[in-house]
Design an enzyme around this catalytic site. Structure first.
Site, short mmCIF file in Angstrom:
data_model
loop_
_atom_site.label_atom_id
_atom_site.label_comp_id
_atom_site.label_asym_id
_atom_site.label_seq_id
_atom_site.Cartn_x
_atom_site.Cartn_y
_atom_site.Cartn_z
N SER A 195 1.18 -0.80 -0.38
CA SER A 195 0.35 -0.17 -0.09
C SER A 195 1.14 1.48 -0.18
O SER A 195 1.33 1.51 0.97
CB SER A 195 -1.02 -0.29 0.71
N CYS A 321 -7.24 1.72 12.25
CA CYS A 321 -8.69 1.16 11.71
C CYS A 321 -9.12 0.96 12.93
O CYS A 321 -10.75 0.57 13.00
CB CYS A 321 -8.48 -0.21 10.57
#
Ligand code: PMP
Length: 377
Positions: A195, A321
């Site tokens: 990512s 998250c």
């Protein structure tokens, strides 16, 4: 002082990436599928990016690289592929990121086996060997390279070798590894996830490496882009930004590691003296040089975070998250910490240009906040 110490959550766009993105947006914004010259040029640049990316990973076949929107998409794509095309079990470690753990559970249900980790958060290779010996029908093993919460490094090379011995495909979520440690060798894994925003590249961009000649691999369905393996117009400017960020970091990694470990070690030993009772998670294992996760001796971590933030410091309660929701840390759950410790966890993750002064400011702020919270108690 730079008080941003949450690089495992995301990183600012680095200058090299910003320049590459801007140049590509000005000159190569065309659709790579278009048949005129400008489209063909973008297509060629995407192929060059595949070559460079494969080279960074030590993979020989550039067409193993699929560009996509990042690690969540890549992890979902791998698990969706196995849910669709295989009937066997999928083994994941107990500390995988939710984009592996949740998608595995959602897509494969009771075909998922979660392998336990040690108190330090590391997957035990003997357990993996026993598992592979015992289970006859394992379709995939998925193990992250480095953990986003406590930075613990998994023995992914050894796990890969074991999987090769048992002829089981191996997926490595390297989202936290790339840009912090050398990427060479990751290309030996069958599937690799990355990512860009974790290493100074643009958000919403990443890649998945898949095995060579896997023609039937499909992630997003739609147009014929990327050999139909991932439909959707390629975002070349973002890919150019990702590659520029990666290129600019690779030569710096050993120096960043040396300095990062020195700074963190100073910070941890100073905090041990000045905040008695503090516990460092995974400190007995090998960790990413930029990360320390600890359990403060008292008070809810959100109270710490607000007060640290008032002092110009941005850190996290664990997984970015999960923070802000009622999800306790996956790592602390998997490593056997009690519920009260989970509410006292703080994660600090430094960047490539974080200085000793930044670490010193963090330590002073932590000591200061502790005194303030104790006074009000
Ligand atoms: N895997 C790991 C190990 C991560 O740390 C993250 C980001 N926290 C992801 C996957 C998901 O990455 P993204 O949000 O870029 O999709």
């Amino acid at each position: 002082m730079n008080g941003y110490l949450d690089y495992n959550a995301t990183t600012p766009l680095c200058q090299a990436a910003a320049e590459a993105w801007q140049a590509a947006s000005a000159d190569h914004w065309h659709n790579a599928s278009s048949l005129y010259r400008e489209g063909a040029a973008v297509n060629r640049l995407l192929e060059e990016a595949q070559m460079e990316l494969a080279d960074f990973l030590g993979a020989e076949e550039p067409d193993r690289v699929i560009f996509n929107s990042g690690a969540t998409e890549a992890n979902n794509a791998v698990l969706t592929h196995f849910a669709r095309t295989h009937s066997g079990k999928v083994a994941i470690s107990a500390v995988e990121h939710p984009s592996v753990a949740e998608s595995a559970r959602g897509l494969l249900g009771d075909r998922v086996d979660e392998l336990p980790v040690s108190r330090e958060g590391v997957l035990d290779l003997d357990r993996l060997r026993n598992y592979l010996e015992r289970e006859q029908d394992v379709a995939l093993v998925s193990l992250m390279a480095a953990n986003n919460e406590c930075g613990v490094i998994q023995l992914w090379r050894e796990a890969l070798a074991l999987c090769q011995e048992f002829e089981v495909p191996f997926h490595c979520d390297a989202a936290q590894w790339i840009g912090k440690l050398p990427s060479e060798g990751l290309g030996d894994c069958d599937y690799v996830t990355g990512s860009a925003h974790k290493f100074g590249g643009p958000k919403g961009t990443g890649f998945l490496l898949i095995p060579e000649d896997l023609d039937r691999f499909r992630s997003l369905l739609g147009g014929p882009q990327q050999e139909r393996r991932r439909a959707g117009t390629e975002n070349y400017p973002a890919v150019a930004g990702m590659m520029a960020a990666w290129r600019s970091l690779e030569p710096r990694l050993s120096e960043c590691r040396r300095l990062g470990e020195e700074h963190r070690s100073w910070a941890e030993s100073t905090l041990e003296q000045r905040l008695p009772g503090i516990q460092f998670v995974g400190a007995g294992a090998e960790r990413l040089w930029n990360t320390t996760m600890f359990i403060v001796p008292a008070h809810d971590n959100r109270r710490w975070l607000t007060r640290l933030n008032r002092r110009g410091i941005a850190v996290s309660t664990g997984s970015a998250c999960s923070s802000g929701r009622e999800n306790p840390s996956r790592v602390l759950q998997a490593t056997g910490y009690d519920f009260s410790s989970m509410g006292r966890t703080i994660r600090v993750s430094a960047g490539w240009d974080t200085t000793m002064e930044d670490w010193q400011a963090l330590v002073e702020a932590l000591v200061d906040v502790h005194a303030e919270l104790e006074e009000r108690h």
